[in-house]
Design an enzyme around this catalytic site. Structure first.
Site, short mmCIF file in Angstrom:
data_model
loop_
_atom_site.label_atom_id
_atom_site.label_comp_id
_atom_site.label_asym_id
_atom_site.label_seq_id
_atom_site.Cartn_x
_atom_site.Cartn_y
_atom_site.Cartn_z
N PRO A 67 1.05 -2.87 2.01
CA PRO A 67 -0.22 -2.98 1.30
C PRO A 67 -0.43 -4.45 0.93
CG PRO A 67 1.19 -1.29 0.32
CD PRO A 67 2.01 -1.99 1.34
N CYS A 68 -1.62 -4.95 1.18
CA CYS A 68 -1.91 -6.35 0.90
C CYS A 68 -2.10 -6.52 -0.61
CB CYS A 68 -3.17 -6.75 1.63
SG CYS A 68 -3.06 -8.36 2.35
N GLN A 69 -1.39 -7.43 -1.20
CA GLN A 69 -1.47 -7.55 -2.66
C GLN A 69 -2.42 -8.64 -3.14
OE1 GLN A 69 2.79 -7.80 -2.85
NE2 GLN A 69 2.78 -6.06 -4.21
N PHE A 71 -5.42 -11.81 -1.48
CA PHE A 71 -6.01 -12.33 -0.26
C PHE A 71 -6.19 -13.84 -0.32
CE2 PHE A 71 -6.73 -7.85 -0.34
CZ PHE A 71 -6.24 -7.51 0.90
N GLU A 115 -1.13 -14.13 3.17
CA GLU A 115 -0.01 -13.34 3.67
C GLU A 115 0.05 -13.39 5.20
OE1 GLU A 115 -1.72 -10.73 1.12
OE2 GLU A 115 0.12 -9.84 0.34
#
Ligand code: SAM
Length: 362
Positions: A67-69, A71, A115
């Site tokens: 899950p992208c935390q 941006f 990321e």
């Protein structure tokens, strides 16, 4: 294959249909892990925080997406930044397993996030992904036979030459009719049956069949009055002033898809985790005719309808509460899209043929 951050197994469902066999799935949410186990077996599932997972088996392919935390504004490209923990974990396992290929799915903003920059930097000689070629881009699920306009970022890493992203297989899209037509317009129940099942030594609600998921709701008179005036393709801008909640009356721009109604012959918009709330997206049933006696289905889609729009097969079974199952459905990679990617990767790695008949076309 290994599925990291496996959820209920949308991606695994597609990859197994493409011929892969799962040897490890990691998921820390009990109900998602239980759904996964109900469909693919509990033996290879680690219901655990990924940071605690060691002794990883060999595999040809690793799939999944942390899950992208944060941006583009995250700023830091430091692998040691605690916010990048989940990436470190993904890369740790890829480095340990050294699969021929890996596939990452994430939200579309991911490709402009720090990321992603961090990930790309790791292919340098001596980096965690040294020896891998990366390709990346956005894929639209509708282009691959899913009756949904869901756009997601995909990254394919390969040690055996770059694998381009798959090209669309469905120049003409499936409308929602393909999967919604013929289901009862009035769901018979509003609650899941009261059954429980044990996974990982825990008792969880389940296992529920797809028919159990065709659940109605009890909207207020105000909600009903709102649903009734929204035509297919319409949304909150169709509400007359007296039916507008204050926040929408004051905010005249943005969030155009909320209180939206689907069109029978077009794909839906993205099915997210709260599809049962029409105020959160285009989730109203497509059946609507004007006039006082027009035939209308004034309700949001049911869990079964959402699962079908995500192309879960009807023999998929589910564990958890209504809210938890909705989260599993909305978080998933549509199995039909995952299958297209799985076949494509397998073909590049010298496995099965890429072509197959589309389940929804027949
Ligand atoms: C986007 S969902 C995955 C959906 C899945 N790929 C599918 O197709 O069904 C991400 C999952 O990561 C899980 N997750 C988040 N942090 C985790 C951690 N530290 N360890 C294990 N799982 C984690 C969440 O519970 C969630 O189910």
């Amino acid at each position: 294959m290994i599925d990291l951050f496996a959820g209920c197994g949308g991606m695994t469902s597609g990859f197994t249909a493409a011929g892969f066999r799962p040897v490890l799935a990691v998921e820390w949410d009990l109900h998602a892990a239980a759904t996964y186990a109900a469909n693919f077996g509990a033996g290879h599932v680690r219901w655990a925080d990924i940071t605690t997972v060691t002794d990883v088996p060999e595999a040809d392919v690793v799939i999944g997406g942390p899950p992208c935390q944060g941006f583009s504004n995250l700023g830091s490209r430091d692998v040691d930044d605690p916010r990048n923990q989940l990436w470190k974990q993904y890369l740790r396992i890829v480095r340990e397993v050294r699969p021929a290929a890996f596939v990452i799915e994430n939200v579309d903003r991911f490709l402009s996030s720090s990321e992603f920059g961090l990930l790309q930097a790791e292919v340098r000689p001596g980096g965690l992904l040294s020896g891998y070629h990366l390709t990346s881009g956005l894929l639209l699920a509708a282009d691959f036979g899913v009756p949904q306009r869901r756009k997601r970022a995909f990254v394919i890493g390969s040690r055996e030459g770059a694998i381009p992203l798959p090209t669309p297989t469905h120049p003409s899209w499936h409308g929602v009719r393909t999967v919604l037509h013929g289901l009862p317009e009035k769901p018979a129940a509003t609650a899941l049956p009261k059954s429980t099942v044990e996974y990982f030594g825990q008792t969880v609600p389940g296992r529920f069949t797809s028919a159990d998921l065709h659940l109605g709701r009890n909207p207020t008179a105000l909600s009903l009055a709102r649903y009734q005036v929204v035509p297919p393709g319409g949304g909150r801008f169709d509400l007359p002033d007296h039916l507008l909640p204050r926040c929408w009356r004051e905010k005249k721009t943005g969030t155009t898809d909320v209180m939206g109604r689907m069109r029978w012959d077009e794909p839906s918009l993205t099915i997210r985790t709260e599809f049962y709330k029409p105020e959160k997206g285009q989730y109203l049933h497509p059946q609507w005719e004007p006039g006082p006696s027009g035939h209308r289905v004034d309700r949001p889609i049911t869990h079964l309808e959402a699962a079908r729009l995500q192309t879960f097969p009807d023999d998929f079974t589910w564990c958890g509460s209504k809210i938890e199952i909705a989260r599993q459905i909305g978080n998933a990679v549509p199995p039909v899209l995952a299958e297209a990617i799985g076949r494509h990767v397998a073909a590049h790695l010298g496995g099965t043929k890429a072509e197959s008949a589309c389940r929804l076309c027949v």
